[in-house]
Design an enzyme around this catalytic site. Structure first.
Site, PDB file in Angstrom:
ATOM      1  CB  CYS A  93      -0.972  -0.044   1.176  1.00  0.00           C
ATOM      2  SG  CYS A  93      -2.378   1.050   0.979  1.00  0.00           S
ATOM      3  CG  HIS A 193      -3.032  -3.477   4.532  1.00  0.00           C
ATOM      4  ND1 HIS A 193      -1.837  -2.862   4.832  1.00  0.00           N
ATOM      5  CD2 HIS A 193      -3.743  -2.568   3.820  1.00  0.00           C
ATOM      6  CE1 HIS A 193      -1.836  -1.635   4.327  1.00  0.00           C
ATOM      7  NE2 HIS A 193      -2.981  -1.433   3.706  1.00  0.00           N
TER       8      HIS A 193
HETATM    9  N1  GLN Z   1      -2.149   6.784   2.511  1.00  0.00           N
HETATM   10  C1  GLN Z   1      -2.276   5.923   1.376  1.00  0.00           C
HETATM   11  C2  GLN Z   1      -3.665   5.955   0.802  1.00  0.00           C
HETATM   12  O1  GLN Z   1      -4.605   6.278   1.494  1.00  0.00           O
HETATM   13  C3  GLN Z   1      -1.879   4.516   1.770  1.00  0.00           C
HETATM   14  C4  GLN Z   1      -2.844   3.839   2.684  1.00  0.00           C
HETATM   15  C5  GLN Z   1      -2.351   2.550   3.271  1.00  0.00           C
HETATM   16  O2  GLN Z   1      -1.149   2.289   3.305  1.00  0.00           O
HETATM   17  N2  GLN Z   1      -3.254   1.724   3.783  1.00  0.00           N
HETATM   18  O3  GLN Z   1      -3.828   5.633  -0.346  1.00  0.00           O
END
Ligand code: GLN
Length: 246
Positions: A93, A193
């Site tokens: 992510c 995740h």
């Molecule tokens: N901040 C990034 C987004 O919202 C990554 C989010 C995350 O790592 N879950 O796209």
């Protein structure tokens, strides 16, 4: 034999138990009698990334990504050399987004990526949240990857890279083109995740095998009893089949 894992920005990019991926890799190697060293590398550290067989980094909030991005640009040369040396990279992510050209956040910040992979990310108002299933583009046609996604960023792959999986359920890279993550040689990025590797043991072993190839020719991992891991994996897949949700 010893496997060296570098855990990048464990203090800043760590949501939804992403650190569990490092535990899974470590345990699955140790259960096969392979010694593992895990080093945590963060902002300001001057690590030689070519020292590592595998580098991992997790997800995080846009604010943390801003801080990390500046530092990652300083580590850029070392990161590129590591990739060239065969170091396996797994990013989830927030760190996946930083491997590309840039991430334009919904808050109006443009975060420069390291440009390792041909992709870019644009923040959207509606967050893309929920469990997801993807059909892996390699490792056998029926193999699925399951995980949980929560991101505002929509990632678009350029012609120079291929997706990790095709979306069966959930959103994946952007909720539009049916692609999930990226896989380019020894570099992997995904929105999943979970921690991802606890429910996807085949993928975990694929990464370990690639990483061990830096140490030994034709590494072969003894099979493990993955019945619990596969139960967790199949549970998510079945849920989607029952609801028919894409
Ligand atoms: N901040 C990034 C987004 O919202 C990554 C989010 C995350 O790592 N879950 O796209």
């Amino acid at each position: 034999m010893k496997l060296k894992i570098g855990y990048l920005y464990s203090d800043l990019l760590e949501v939804y138990s992403d650190r569990g991926n490092v535990t899974v890799l470590q345990k699955r190697a140790e259960w096969r009698g392979i010694e593992v060293e895990v080093d945590r590398i963060t902002i300001g550290d001057n690590a030689d990334l070519t020292d590592y067989d595998l580098l991992f980094s997790g997800g995080g909030e846009d604010r943390e990504q801003l801080l990390v991005a500046e530092d990652l640009l300083r580590k850029r040369e070392s990161l590129f050399k590591a990739v060239e040396s065969g170091t396996v990279i797994l990013t989830i992510c927030g760190s996946y987004q930083l491997l590309g050209h840039y991430f334009e956040t919904i808050g109006g910040n443009r975060i420069e990526g390291v440009g390792l992979l041909d992709l870019y990310t644009i923040g959207g108002k509606k967050r893309l949240v929920g469990n997801a299933v993807g059909k892996l583009d390699f490792l056998g046609s029926d193999l699925t990857l399951v995980g949980y996604e929560n991101h505002s960023g929509r990632t678009y792959l350029g012609p120079g890279v291929t997706p990790l999986a095709q979306v069966v359920a959930g959103f994946g890279n952007n909720g539009e083109d049916g692609q999930e993550g990226v896989a380019q040689g020894n570099v992997f990025g995904t929105y999943l995740h979970g921690p991802l590797l606890s429910k996807n043991p085949v993928f975990a072993d694929h990464l370990l095998t690639m990483a061990l190839a830096r140490r030994t020719e034709n590494p072969r991992l003894q099979p493990l009893d993955d019945s619990w891991e596969l139960r967790a994996h199949d549970y998510v897949v079945k849920q989607f089949m029952q609801t028919g949700r894409r």
